[in-house]
Design an enzyme around this catalytic site. Sequence first.
Site, mmCIF file in Angstrom:
data_model
loop_
_atom_site.group_PDB
_atom_site.id
_atom_site.type_symbol
_atom_site.label_atom_id
_atom_site.label_comp_id
_atom_site.label_asym_id
_atom_site.label_seq_id
_atom_site.Cartn_x
_atom_site.Cartn_y
_atom_site.Cartn_z
ATOM 1 N N ARG A 89 0.812 -1.232 0.000
ATOM 2 C CA ARG A 89 0.000 0.000 0.000
ATOM 3 C C ARG A 89 0.838 1.272 0.000
ATOM 4 O O ARG A 89 0.386 2.329 0.396
ATOM 5 C CB ARG A 89 -0.987 0.021 1.156
ATOM 6 N N LYS A 124 4.895 11.760 -10.965
ATOM 7 C CA LYS A 124 4.067 10.962 -11.888
ATOM 8 C C LYS A 124 4.753 9.633 -12.113
ATOM 9 O O LYS A 124 5.928 9.588 -12.498
ATOM 10 C CB LYS A 124 3.910 11.681 -13.233
ATOM 11 N N GLU A 175 13.775 18.484 -23.641
ATOM 12 C CA GLU A 175 12.958 18.823 -22.460
ATOM 13 C C GLU A 175 13.584 19.995 -21.690
ATOM 14 O O GLU A 175 12.881 20.762 -21.042
ATOM 15 C CB GLU A 175 12.791 17.610 -21.539
ATOM 16 N N LYS A 198 10.644 22.946 -12.952
ATOM 17 C CA LYS A 198 9.607 21.932 -12.801
ATOM 18 C C LYS A 198 9.079 21.925 -11.367
ATOM 19 O O LYS A 198 7.871 21.836 -11.142
ATOM 20 C CB LYS A 198 10.116 20.541 -13.185
ATOM 21 N N GLU A 206 -1.890 18.458 -11.606
ATOM 22 C CA GLU A 206 -2.242 18.912 -12.953
ATOM 23 C C GLU A 206 -3.708 19.327 -13.097
ATOM 24 O O GLU A 206 -4.420 18.904 -14.005
ATOM 25 C CB GLU A 206 -1.882 17.849 -13.993
ATOM 26 N N ARG A 228 0.241 22.869 -14.413
ATOM 27 C CA ARG A 228 1.203 21.798 -14.700
ATOM 28 C C ARG A 228 1.101 21.324 -16.147
ATOM 29 O O ARG A 228 2.077 20.825 -16.719
ATOM 30 C CB ARG A 228 1.016 20.621 -13.713
ATOM 31 N N ASN A 249 3.423 20.157 -20.852
ATOM 32 C CA ASN A 249 3.153 19.355 -22.048
ATOM 33 C C ASN A 249 3.389 20.121 -23.342
ATOM 34 O O ASN A 249 2.965 19.671 -24.410
ATOM 35 C CB ASN A 249 1.717 18.836 -22.014
ATOM 36 N N HIS A 288 3.990 18.325 -26.541
ATOM 37 C CA HIS A 288 3.678 16.916 -26.294
ATOM 38 C C HIS A 288 2.428 16.417 -26.997
ATOM 39 O O HIS A 288 2.310 15.219 -27.246
ATOM 40 C CB HIS A 288 3.585 16.640 -24.789
ATOM 41 N N HIS A 300 3.288 13.290 -28.910
ATOM 42 C CA HIS A 300 2.713 11.971 -28.659
ATOM 43 C C HIS A 300 2.094 11.376 -29.921
ATOM 44 O O HIS A 300 2.164 10.164 -30.144
ATOM 45 C CB HIS A 300 1.662 12.041 -27.544
ATOM 46 N N HIS A 329 11.215 9.839 -27.457
ATOM 47 C CA HIS A 329 10.260 10.797 -26.897
ATOM 48 C C HIS A 329 10.757 12.250 -27.020
ATOM 49 O O HIS A 329 10.047 13.121 -27.514
ATOM 50 C CB HIS A 329 9.986 10.439 -25.434
HETATM 51 N N1 LIG Z 1 7.049 10.556 -14.920
HETATM 52 C C1 LIG Z 1 7.205 11.628 -15.666
HETATM 53 O O1 LIG Z 1 6.874 12.736 -15.258
HETATM 54 C C2 LIG Z 1 7.830 11.485 -17.009
HETATM 55 C C3 LIG Z 1 8.227 12.619 -17.715
HETATM 56 C C4 LIG Z 1 8.861 12.451 -18.934
HETATM 57 C C5 LIG Z 1 9.083 11.174 -19.432
HETATM 58 N N2 LIG Z 1 8.671 10.082 -18.734
HETATM 59 C C6 LIG Z 1 8.932 8.733 -19.223
HETATM 60 O O2 LIG Z 1 10.323 8.536 -19.288
HETATM 61 C C7 LIG Z 1 10.588 7.497 -20.226
HETATM 62 C C8 LIG Z 1 11.791 7.875 -21.047
HETATM 63 O O3 LIG Z 1 12.885 8.024 -20.191
HETATM 64 P P1 LIG Z 1 14.379 8.020 -20.756
HETATM 65 O O4 LIG Z 1 14.473 8.891 -21.927
HETATM 66 O O5 LIG Z 1 15.255 8.275 -19.596
HETATM 67 O O6 LIG Z 1 14.533 6.532 -21.334
HETATM 68 P P2 LIG Z 1 15.120 5.175 -20.739
HETATM 69 O O7 LIG Z 1 14.856 5.029 -19.307
HETATM 70 O O8 LIG Z 1 14.609 4.128 -21.646
HETATM 71 O O9 LIG Z 1 16.678 5.325 -20.954
HETATM 72 C C9 LIG Z 1 17.186 5.425 -22.262
HETATM 73 C C10 LIG Z 1 18.290 4.401 -22.532
HETATM 74 O O10 LIG Z 1 19.496 4.856 -21.937
HETATM 75 C C11 LIG Z 1 20.072 3.834 -21.137
HETATM 76 N N3 LIG Z 1 20.758 4.552 -20.059
HETATM 77 C C12 LIG Z 1 20.190 5.164 -19.007
HETATM 78 N N4 LIG Z 1 21.107 5.833 -18.314
HETATM 79 C C13 LIG Z 1 22.300 5.612 -18.905
HETATM 80 C C14 LIG Z 1 23.617 6.046 -18.651
HETATM 81 N N5 LIG Z 1 23.892 6.890 -17.660
HETATM 82 N N6 LIG Z 1 24.595 5.617 -19.473
HETATM 83 C C15 LIG Z 1 24.319 4.807 -20.510
HETATM 84 N N7 LIG Z 1 23.079 4.390 -20.817
HETATM 85 C C16 LIG Z 1 22.081 4.787 -20.016
HETATM 86 C C17 LIG Z 1 18.926 2.965 -20.725
HETATM 87 O O11 LIG Z 1 19.352 1.667 -20.436
HETATM 88 C C18 LIG Z 1 18.039 3.020 -21.965
HETATM 89 O O12 LIG Z 1 18.457 2.088 -22.905
HETATM 90 C C19 LIG Z 1 9.327 7.331 -21.035
HETATM 91 O O13 LIG Z 1 8.719 6.113 -20.687
HETATM 92 C C20 LIG Z 1 8.453 8.491 -20.614
HETATM 93 O O14 LIG Z 1 7.080 8.190 -20.653
HETATM 94 C C21 LIG Z 1 8.055 10.224 -17.540
HETATM 95 ZN ZN LIG Z 2 8.281 14.763 -22.176
#
Ligand SMILES: NC(=O)c1ccc[n+]([C@@H]2O[C@H](COP(=O)([O-])OP(=O)(O)OC[C@H]3O[C@@H](n4cnc5c(N)ncnc54)[C@H](O)[C@@H]3O)[C@@H](O)[C@H]2O)c1
Ligand SMILES: [Zn+2]
Length: 377
Positions: free
Chosen positions: A128, A150, A192, A234, A244, A248, A252, A255, A259, A273
Site C-alpha cells: 500500500r 508521476k 525537455e 519543474k 495537474e 502543470r 506538455n 507533447h 505523442h 520521446h
Molecule cells: N514521470 C514523468 O513525469 C515522465 C516525464 C517524462 C518522461 N517520462 C517517461 O520517461 C521514459 C523515457 O525516459 P528516458 O528517456 O530516460 O529513457 P530510458 O529510461 O529508456 O533510458 C534510455 C536508454 O538509456 C540507457 N541509459 C540510461 N542511463 C544511462 C547512462 N547513464 N549511461 C548509458 N546508458 C544509459 C537505458 O538503459 C536506456 O536504454 C518514457 O517512458 C516516458 O514516458 C516520464
Molecule cells: Zn516529455
Amino acid sequence: VNALLETADCLHVGLGPRSYDIIVGEGLIKRAGSEISSRLPHRRAAIVSDETVYRLYGTTLLQSLTAAGMAAAAVTLPPGEATKDFAHLSRLCEDLLAQRIERSTLLIALGGGVVGDIAGFAAGILLRGIDFVQVPTTLLAQVDSAVGGKTGINATAGKNLIGLFHQPRLVLADVASLTTLPLRQLRAGYAEVVKYGLINDAAFFAWLEDNGEALLAGDAKARRQAVLTSCRAKAEIVERDEREAGERALLNLGHTFGHALEAATGFGDDLLHGEAVAFGMVLAFALSARLGLCPRSDAERVRCHLASVGLPTRFGDLVSRPWDAHRLVALMQHDKKVKEGRLTFVLVRGIGRAFLSCDVPPAAVTRLLKEMIEEKV
Ligand SMILES: NC(=O)c1ccc[n+]([C@@H]2O[C@H](COP(=O)([O-])OP(=O)(O)OC[C@H]3O[C@@H](n4cnc5c(N)ncnc54)[C@H](O)[C@@H]3O)[C@@H](O)[C@H]2O)c1
Ligand SMILES: [Zn+2]
C-alpha cells in the site's frame, strides 16, 4: 577540482508532508549511501534498475549503501520502453516481495525515465505504498521524469495511462552519469531542457542558445547548470499544481504533437520521446504563429536552435514515412490531455510565454501538418 566534485546544489520541492530535496552534482551515486542516510531513516534498500544502467553503476551504488550501513539488494529489468507494462510490473513486484521488503524498505530507482516510472509505480502500490528515491541517469530523467511524482506504465490504448501520483522522498541527479549516455539520448533529453525556456524563461532559452552545444559536448558545468535550472522550473510548477489541475499542463508543451508522432512511429527507436517533443515544440510555435498569437521570428528562432543541436524539426528529418495529417490529428484526439473530446494545446505568445488553449480548431492543425508534410513551409 575535488572541492567542485564534492559540492552539490540542493533544491527543495515544497509539497507539505510530501516535500523532498533534489540534489544535483557530480559523483552522487558514489556518495548515495551518505546522502540518503543523512536525510532518511531507512536502514534497508531495494535497488530497481535496468540491465544497462546496473552494469554501469549498480555496484557503485550498492557499495555506497553498504558503506553507509544500509542493507541493499537489487532487481533489474530489461532496458527499453517495452518494460513499462503489466507483465514487468507484476514480475518486479513479485521479485521485491520475494526479497521480503517491508513497509520501511526504501526503493531506489536507478536509471532513466522507464525505470523511474515503473519503480515509482511499484513503490506506490507495494504494501500500500513504500518510500522511494529517484537516482536518474539520463538527462531526460534528471530534468523531467524523476521530479514531480508521476509514475506509471503503458497500456495498449496509450502511453502512461496506468499509474499514480507518488512523490519520491529524495532525488539524486548525478550529472557525472551522463558521460556514459549515448549522444542521441542526451539530445532527446535536451529537448525537455529547452522546453523550460520556452514555457516561461526566455533568458534560459537565450542561455541555451549560447551553451547548448557545450552542454551536449560534455561541459560538466553547463550540464549541471541546465539540470538545476530545469529542476527548479519543474519544482515550482509542481508545487503550485501537483495534480495537474491547470498550470502543470504547460509542461506538455510540444507533447500533444509529440505523442501523435510517437504513436505514429510505434513508440520505438525510430523516434525517441525527446525527439518527438523537439519537433512537437516546433509545431506548437508554428501553429501559434499561424493563429497570429506569436511572432514568426520566435518560431524560427526555436526551430533554428533545435536544428542546430541535431534534433528533428521537419518531417524530412524523421525516419517513418509516409505521413498523414488526418491520421496525426486523429491520434491527438486520443491523447490523455483531451478534455470532453476537445483538443487542448499548449500554445505560445512568444519564447517564454506559453499558455493553455482548449479551443484550437482541428482544421488549422490539419492544414499546418499537411503543409509541413509537403514541406511547403
Ligand atoms: N514521470 C514523468 O513525469 C515522465 C516525464 C517524462 C518522461 N517520462 C517517461 O520517461 C521514459 C523515457 O525516459 P528516458 O528517456 O530516460 O529513457 P530510458 O529510461 O529508456 O533510458 C534510455 C536508454 O538509456 C540507457 N541509459 C540510461 N542511463 C544511462 C547512462 N547513464 N549511461 C548509458 N546508458 C544509459 C537505458 O538503459 C536506456 O536504454 C518514457 O517512458 C516516458 O514516458 C516520464
Ligand atoms: Zn516529455
